[in-house]
Design an enzyme around this catalytic site. Sequence first.
Site, mmCIF file in Angstrom:
data_model
loop_
_atom_site.group_PDB
_atom_site.id
_atom_site.type_symbol
_atom_site.label_atom_id
_atom_site.label_comp_id
_atom_site.label_asym_id
_atom_site.label_seq_id
_atom_site.Cartn_x
_atom_site.Cartn_y
_atom_site.Cartn_z
ATOM 1 N N ILE A 136 0.872 -1.174 0.000
ATOM 2 C CA ILE A 136 0.000 0.000 0.000
ATOM 3 C C ILE A 136 0.913 1.230 0.000
ATOM 4 C CG2 ILE A 136 -2.048 -1.037 1.058
ATOM 5 C CD1 ILE A 136 -1.165 -0.075 3.752
ATOM 6 N N ASP A 137 0.383 2.350 -0.435
ATOM 7 C CA ASP A 137 1.190 3.549 -0.617
ATOM 8 C C ASP A 137 1.738 4.069 0.716
ATOM 9 O OD1 ASP A 137 0.583 3.463 -3.330
ATOM 10 O OD2 ASP A 137 -1.212 4.692 -3.069
ATOM 11 N N LYS A 138 2.794 4.864 0.620
ATOM 12 C CA LYS A 138 3.458 5.423 1.800
ATOM 13 C C LYS A 138 2.473 6.076 2.758
ATOM 14 C CE LYS A 138 6.536 9.229 3.047
ATOM 15 N NZ LYS A 138 7.274 10.410 2.538
ATOM 16 N N THR A 140 -0.822 5.752 2.869
ATOM 17 C CA THR A 140 -2.004 4.950 3.154
ATOM 18 C C THR A 140 -1.680 4.063 4.353
ATOM 19 O OG1 THR A 140 -2.718 4.919 0.834
ATOM 20 C CG2 THR A 140 -3.607 3.201 2.273
ATOM 21 N N ARG A 236 -7.279 5.746 -5.486
ATOM 22 C CA ARG A 236 -6.974 7.166 -5.691
ATOM 23 C C ARG A 236 -7.279 7.583 -7.132
ATOM 24 N NH1 ARG A 236 -0.919 7.477 -3.623
ATOM 25 N NH2 ARG A 236 -1.227 9.724 -3.969
#
Length: 302
Positions: A136-138, A140, A236
């Site tokens: 998962i993104d930084k 998130t 997103r």
Amino acid sequence: MSEQKQVLEEDSSKRIDKWLSDHLEDVSRAQVQQWIREHHVSVNSKHVKSNYKIQAGDIVEWSIPEVKPATIEKENIPLSIIYEDEDLLVVNKPVGMVVHPSAGHYSGTLVNALLYHCNDLSGINGVERPGIVHRIDKDTSGLLMVAKNDKAHQHLAEQLQDKEVERTYEAIAHGVIPHDHGTIDAPIGRDPKERQRMAVTQEGKEAVTHFTVEKRFADFTHLTCKLETGRTHQIRVHMRYIEHPLAGDPKYGPRKTLPLPGQALHAKTLTFTHPANGEKLHFTVQPPEHFQDCLRQLEEAY
């Protein structure tokens, strides 16, 4: 491979290091300053200093070498471990933590912390991403499953590919979404106009997101999203595509937004089958305090 971007009027007079670190996801301002010192960044084909004030129309070009470390260091970083056995872990990743080392992020990642915590992680993804089945993104937060051996990794990866892993996210989006439920079925690929971003494109890979509205506010909507596929930045990109970008999203959202450290997105639930014993495992973690504070403030204002 170099990238370039023209400065917009709204960004005029910003420092080049601040502008570029805001533009590049998962890259710190300090890292950008180092690249500038090493002449990997230019403005109008000329090298500048970190305090250079960009102007509308400037062409900023950068070329970042992919220098990879020989080994990944173990680091004693606190981990929120939700579940662990001999085959796997489930962790609750905090906002601001990168999942695995990459250019500009060789330390402080989830992998650095995992290597300190346990000796055995699967090697399917190589030395830089041991144990990492999905990411998962930084900015998130939320749940991730981590494999301790190759057999577990392969089994979990197959569940993801076969769409047998259930993942739901809590999110706050701009605008008032009129539909109680919806499905966004739109392929996602690299944005042809800006290679650092993803976008809905005809040439993209299949991407399906289901959403349910939890609460509507004056200018925002609290919703739950369920992933059917797992493309990069999927929620997103899809929310931007339907013109309801996530609050706090520096890459896909508007500048005027809620006071958040990143996009309002939290991986809340994770359900999958244990790779060894076949047991169905289900985990839930609540969003971080700043996310819940934001919802309370929206409720009070509404």
